[in-house]
Structure formats: C-alpha cells, structure tokens
Scaffold this motif. Structure first.
Motif, mmCIF file in Angstrom:
data_model
loop_
_atom_site.group_PDB
_atom_site.id
_atom_site.type_symbol
_atom_site.label_atom_id
_atom_site.label_comp_id
_atom_site.label_asym_id
_atom_site.label_seq_id
_atom_site.Cartn_x
_atom_site.Cartn_y
_atom_site.Cartn_z
ATOM 1 N N UNK A 75 0.879 -1.217 -0.085
ATOM 2 C CA UNK A 75 0.015 -0.025 0.095
ATOM 3 C C UNK A 75 0.775 1.246 0.052
ATOM 4 N N UNK A 76 2.248 1.234 0.144
ATOM 5 C CA UNK A 76 3.022 2.265 -0.034
ATOM 6 C C UNK A 76 3.803 2.159 -1.398
ATOM 7 N N UNK A 77 3.330 1.276 -2.260
ATOM 8 C CA UNK A 77 4.191 1.186 -3.351
ATOM 9 C C UNK A 77 4.255 2.447 -4.496
ATOM 10 N N UNK A 78 2.941 2.972 -4.631
ATOM 11 C CA UNK A 78 2.686 4.243 -5.405
ATOM 12 C C UNK A 78 3.327 5.561 -4.743
ATOM 13 N N UNK A 79 3.571 5.438 -3.335
ATOM 14 C CA UNK A 79 4.205 6.662 -2.793
ATOM 15 C C UNK A 79 5.745 6.383 -3.146
ATOM 16 N N UNK A 80 6.290 5.038 -3.022
ATOM 17 C CA UNK A 80 7.769 5.032 -3.544
ATOM 18 C C UNK A 80 7.956 5.499 -4.874
ATOM 19 N N UNK A 81 7.109 5.214 -5.704
ATOM 20 C CA UNK A 81 7.296 5.555 -7.255
ATOM 21 C C UNK A 81 7.161 6.971 -7.179
ATOM 22 N N UNK A 82 6.569 7.882 -6.521
ATOM 23 C CA UNK A 82 6.489 9.353 -6.436
ATOM 24 C C UNK A 82 7.843 9.624 -5.723
ATOM 25 N N UNK A 83 8.160 9.073 -4.714
ATOM 26 C CA UNK A 83 9.720 9.544 -4.191
ATOM 27 C C UNK A 83 10.607 9.235 -5.126
ATOM 28 N N UNK A 125 5.953 5.710 7.026
ATOM 29 C CA UNK A 125 5.259 6.879 6.449
ATOM 30 C C UNK A 125 4.013 7.483 7.515
ATOM 31 N N UNK A 126 3.482 6.707 8.435
ATOM 32 C CA UNK A 126 2.408 7.112 9.446
ATOM 33 C C UNK A 126 3.240 8.169 10.447
ATOM 34 N N UNK A 127 4.489 8.197 10.582
ATOM 35 C CA UNK A 127 5.249 8.993 11.485
ATOM 36 C C UNK A 127 5.890 10.078 11.006
ATOM 37 N N UNK A 128 5.329 10.427 9.590
ATOM 38 C CA UNK A 128 6.045 11.566 8.964
ATOM 39 C C UNK A 128 4.729 12.382 8.575
ATOM 40 N N UNK A 129 4.858 13.802 8.831
ATOM 41 C CA UNK A 129 3.992 14.735 8.524
ATOM 42 C C UNK A 129 3.999 14.999 6.976
ATOM 43 N N UNK A 130 5.230 14.940 6.560
ATOM 44 C CA UNK A 130 5.313 15.053 4.782
ATOM 45 C C UNK A 130 6.224 13.896 4.533
ATOM 46 N N UNK A 131 5.690 12.771 4.266
ATOM 47 C CA UNK A 131 6.412 11.601 3.992
ATOM 48 C C UNK A 131 7.360 11.690 2.659
ATOM 49 N N UNK A 132 6.567 12.408 1.455
ATOM 50 C CA UNK A 132 7.326 12.594 0.458
ATOM 51 C C UNK A 132 8.659 13.257 0.440
ATOM 52 N N UNK A 133 8.589 14.423 1.182
ATOM 53 C CA UNK A 133 10.057 15.232 1.417
ATOM 54 C C UNK A 133 10.758 14.421 2.114
ATOM 55 N N UNK A 134 10.364 13.595 2.987
ATOM 56 C CA UNK A 134 11.212 12.673 4.002
ATOM 57 C C UNK A 134 11.957 11.765 3.011
ATOM 58 N N UNK A 135 10.887 11.038 2.300
ATOM 59 C CA UNK A 135 11.566 10.016 1.408
ATOM 60 C C UNK A 135 12.618 10.500 0.315
ATOM 61 N N UNK A 136 12.405 11.790 -0.306
ATOM 62 C CA UNK A 136 13.248 12.307 -1.184
ATOM 63 C C UNK A 136 14.736 12.798 -0.520
ATOM 64 N N UNK A 137 14.518 13.085 0.610
ATOM 65 C CA UNK A 137 15.680 13.707 1.502
ATOM 66 C C UNK A 137 16.733 12.443 1.952
ATOM 67 N N UNK A 138 16.283 11.029 1.920
ATOM 68 C CA UNK A 138 16.881 9.933 2.323
ATOM 69 C C UNK A 138 17.599 9.397 0.892
#
Length: 489
Positions: free
Chosen positions: A129-137, A219-232
């Motif tokens: 269920x976080x697969x599409x988020x990973x694609x966006x990151x 991701x449930x612990x992040x306010x902005x998971x996309x930005x956090x993922x991009x940073x990593x």
C-alpha cells in the motif's frame, strides 16, 4: 540435412528448420504431414507406448502407433511424468575444482564483502500500500538529482500485509535479501507502519540492519513522507556516487540462468549457449544459479548425476519432490506445462521443455540447492527452489545473489529483472524483429558458429558485469514478484 536437425544420435525425432510439406522427401523419409518450423517429425516407426526420444532422453510416450515421417506433437505424444519418485544416488559424485585465469570484472565491494556490478539506489516498500508513494519518491528524487534511467529504482510488489506464518516470512525474507543485494549501493525501505511486515518484524531478516547503506522510513510517523523520502534518497545517491569500481576475480561473480517464452530452439541454441558459457566461466570460479524447479521435472536425473556429494543429491531429490507435493496439494497435475506459447513454438511435453531448460546449466557440477534469500558462494551450479514464472523466478535468482541474469527466449519479452537481464534469442527472426529487446542472437548457433558465439557471450557477461547496460536497463524495465503461497486475511 539442412532441413531438419537431430540433436543427439539417440533421438528418434528431428526438428524442422523450415516449414516442411507433406510428400517431401528427406533422404529415406517421406513426410506424411506438414511439419511447421521448429516442430518435430519422427525418424522411425513407433508403437503406442514407445518412448519418443529427444536430447537423448525420453520426452514422453507415443499415444498411438506412429510412422516415420509423421508430424509429432500433442495429437500423438503424451507426457509420462509421475508424481513423487524415489531416486538412486550415483555411484560416484562429481568434483568441482575451478582454475584461476586472471580474468576479472569491475565492480563495487560492499561493507559485508559482497561485490555489486551496479551502484544504484533501490526503494523497497515493506508493504504494497506504499508502492505508489515509493514511485513518487523515486520520481521526485530523480528529477532533483537529474539521475539517469535505472539509477533510482523501485522494487514494487503488492504484499506485506494480511499475510500469516510462513507466507509472511517468505515475503520478509525475500525483501530483506533484495535490500542487502550488492547491486544496490543504497536502499530506502518504506513502511506504512501498521502492516504485518512492519520494521519491528522485518528487521530480524536483515543480516545487518545498522548498515550505512540502509535508510528506514515509516510513513505514518511523518507529516510529509514524500519530502522525507526524497531527502533519504538524495543522501544515499550522493554517497554511492562517490564509490569507484575496482577489479575482482571471477569467483566474486554470480550469474542467474532463466528462460521464458521458450520455443523448440531454446534448448538447441540459446540454452545450449548459456550452458557453454556456464561451463567455461564456472571452471574459472564463477557461480551460476538455475531456477524453475517445475521445469526440471523429467530432467532432474541429469542434474542429480552431477551432484558433488550425497548431501547435494538428497537436497535435489527433496526439492523436486517438494514441488510435486505443492502441485498435488492444490489438486493440480505435475505435468500441466508447457504453456500455449511453448506448444505453438513446437514444445509438446514438460519432459521436452525440461530437457531443453536444463541445457542452460551445461555440464557444471551441482554444488548446492538454495531457498530464496540464501546466498550462493564457492562457484559451481546451484539450484534455486522456485516456480517457473518469469518474474517470480528471476526475483528468486536476485534474492539468492545473482548480480545479472541470462534470460533466453524464443517468443520474446520486454521483461527485465531488478538486476541486469541479458536477453538471448533462440532464433534469429526474433532478434531481427525485436532488436530493442534482444541483447544477443543465439539463432546463429544453427549456422555452426558455437565457438564464436561462446566467446561473444562470455565477453558480454564480463562487459555487463563491468557496467555495460543491457536492453532492459536502457528501456527502464525492472520487475519483481514475490511467490505467494498462503492465506490472505
């Protein structure tokens, strides 16, 4: 004869090298039917129940009396495969003693001593269920970093939640093995936070969860998971780009062997060519992995005869019979194969398909049997317990440490695994029709250029291991699939 090809002197069938017409004369044989290109014709009379022999082995039984010159296919040939069998160990076991050659490839050494042939960043979701988020990151980070195709890739899948017991463990073990694959210079693992395969469960399958190559995002612990993922991802990307290739001996190279969309020439050209390459490079220390357990049914005796020990022989027997039990437990016949495409290409029975399939392993001594996630080491040929499905089987090969895969095909496919996938066509027509898919045309084997092609493939393997892009990498085709064999809640 230039019109037909007899693989082994024991064979009582030959393969048509062109469309043959009823009434044609081939030496002392008059064709009694049309025989399509790649399909079989009988060379001598058989009675119902007699063995039809190809590759020097039985590929099934004549289902009725057949005369020399007849077309042999599903209308008069039946599989003779049985359920579980008992196997007699060989009197002697094969020895494996590789020689040093000085040949090297150029790769990246990891902190655990493994060597990768790519230095990319992988993003792996622990749950679908976080697969599409990973694609966006991946897309956001690639744009920001101006990364090339494939330098940041997502290993997507639909699992990790609503699974139980061994089924959940298999998912976690597969993903953990991929997370620690040496081709990935850095890995971002992305969790939702409430799935069965959350980090509290998943990390136990990592050999080194504290590795500097890994980052974890819940991701449930992040306010902005996309930005956090991009940073990593940006952190990992900058770190891996500082690493440099270095030369390594062939004993650090592990090559997967896979066929998909086979035709009647796969076992004659492309698979046989891979077998020659496996013989050559394994004698110099390289490891090879052969998967597709159901496509060993009917040819397992060939692999068992090459076991290096009684223990390995027993492991092969157990692997084959366990897969047959898997079929039987689902009320399915063990010989429900080949596929429609295989049959259209001239393959009639699973025995025939299997005998062609195992040609990829050449004559290399079998040094072990692996489950998904167990790593190959020490050279020789190891058998990987896996289904025959292209995506699942290739993922199993990668999870067992294959840095690249030789993928033979007679029908053609754009498929590429998460590791470089060298596509080898069994016929020249396919290579000409799909040049954007195929890396090497093994159809030229029929013209007698085996030695030239062996040298070409061996050189290509070392070039890909040293950084040359395969067609799947150029096209940006990377696929993974996890074997699902349990209850979904």
């Amino acid at each position: 004869m230039n019109d037909i090809y007899r693989i082994n002197e024991k064979d009582n069938v030959a393969v048509a090298l062109r469309d043959l017409k009823k009434g044609e004369s081939l030496g002392n044989i008059i064709l009694k039917n049309d025989v399509p290109f790649g399909h079989k014709l009988l060379l001598c009379d058989l009675k119902a129940g007699d063995d039809v022999v190809k590759y020097g082995c039985s590929i099934g039984k004549a289902s009725r009396d057949i005369s020399a010159g007849e077309y042999v296919h599903t209308h008069n040939l039946s599989s003779a495969l049985c359920d579980k069998l008992s196997y007699a160990a060989p009197c002697e076991f094969k020895a494996y003693s590789p020689q040093s050659s000085g040949l090297t490839f150029s790769g990246f050494e990891r902190e655990n001593g493994a060597v990768g042939i790519r230095n990319d960043v992988w993003i792996i979701p622990t749950v679908g269920c976080v697969g599409m988020l990973c694609e966006r990151i991946a897309a956001a980070a690639s744009k920001k970093l101006k990364a090339k195709t494939g330098e940041i890739k997502v290993v997507s899948h639909p699992y990790g939640c609503s699974q139980l017991g061994g089924d959940l463990e298999y998912t976690a073990r597969t993903l953990a093995a991929l997370a620690e694959h040496p081709n990935a210079g850095g890995v971002l693992l992305v969790s939702l936070g409430c799935e069965n395969n959350d980090f509290s469960y998943f990390k136990q399958f990592l050999k080194n969860p504290e590795s500097k190559r890994l980052r974890f995002l819940t991701t449930q612990n992040e306010t902005d998971e996309l930005t956090a993922g991009e940073r990593f991802v940006c952190e990992l990307y900058e770190a891996v780009k500082a690493e440099k290739r270095a030369p390594f001996d062939l004993s650090r190279l592990c090559v997967g062997l896979k066929c998909g969309g086979s035709d009647a020439f796969s076992g004659i050209t492309a698979n046989a060519l891979c077998g020659l390459a496996a013989d050559k490079l394994s004698s110099l220390g390289a490891s090879f992995l052969l998967s597709e357990t159901p496509e060993m049914f009917g040819a397992e005796h060939i692999l068992m005869s090459r076991a290096v020990s009684r223990e390995v022989f027993g492991d092969i027997s157990k692997m084959v019979n366990s897969f047959k039990e898997y079929y039987i437990s689902h009320n399915q016949p063990v010989n429900e194969n080949p596929s429609p495409g295989n049959r259209a290409g001239g393959i009639t029975t699973l025995e025939e398909k299997s005998l062609g399939c195992v040609q990829k392993g050449g004559f290399v001594p079998v040094t072990g049997v692996l489950k998904t996630g167990e790593r190959a080491c020490g050279g020789g040929l190891r058998l990987v317990a896996s289904p025959g499905n292209d995506m699942v089987s290739s993922t199993c090969l990668a999870a067992c440490g294959a840095q690249l895969i030789l993928f033979t095909t007679g029908r053609g496919t754009p498929f590429g695994s998460v590791v470089p996938t060298v596509k080898i066509s069994s016929n020249s027509a396919l290579a000409k029709r799909k040049p954007g898919w195929i890396d090497l045309d093994a159809g030229r084997m029929l013209g007698g250029s085996a030695k030239e092609l062996l040298n070409e493939l061996a050189a290509l393997i070392l070039e890909v291991a040293s950084g040359r892009k395969t067609k799947n990498e150029i096209n940006g085709f990377y696929d993974a699939a996890i074997w699902k064999n349990g209850v979904t809640l």
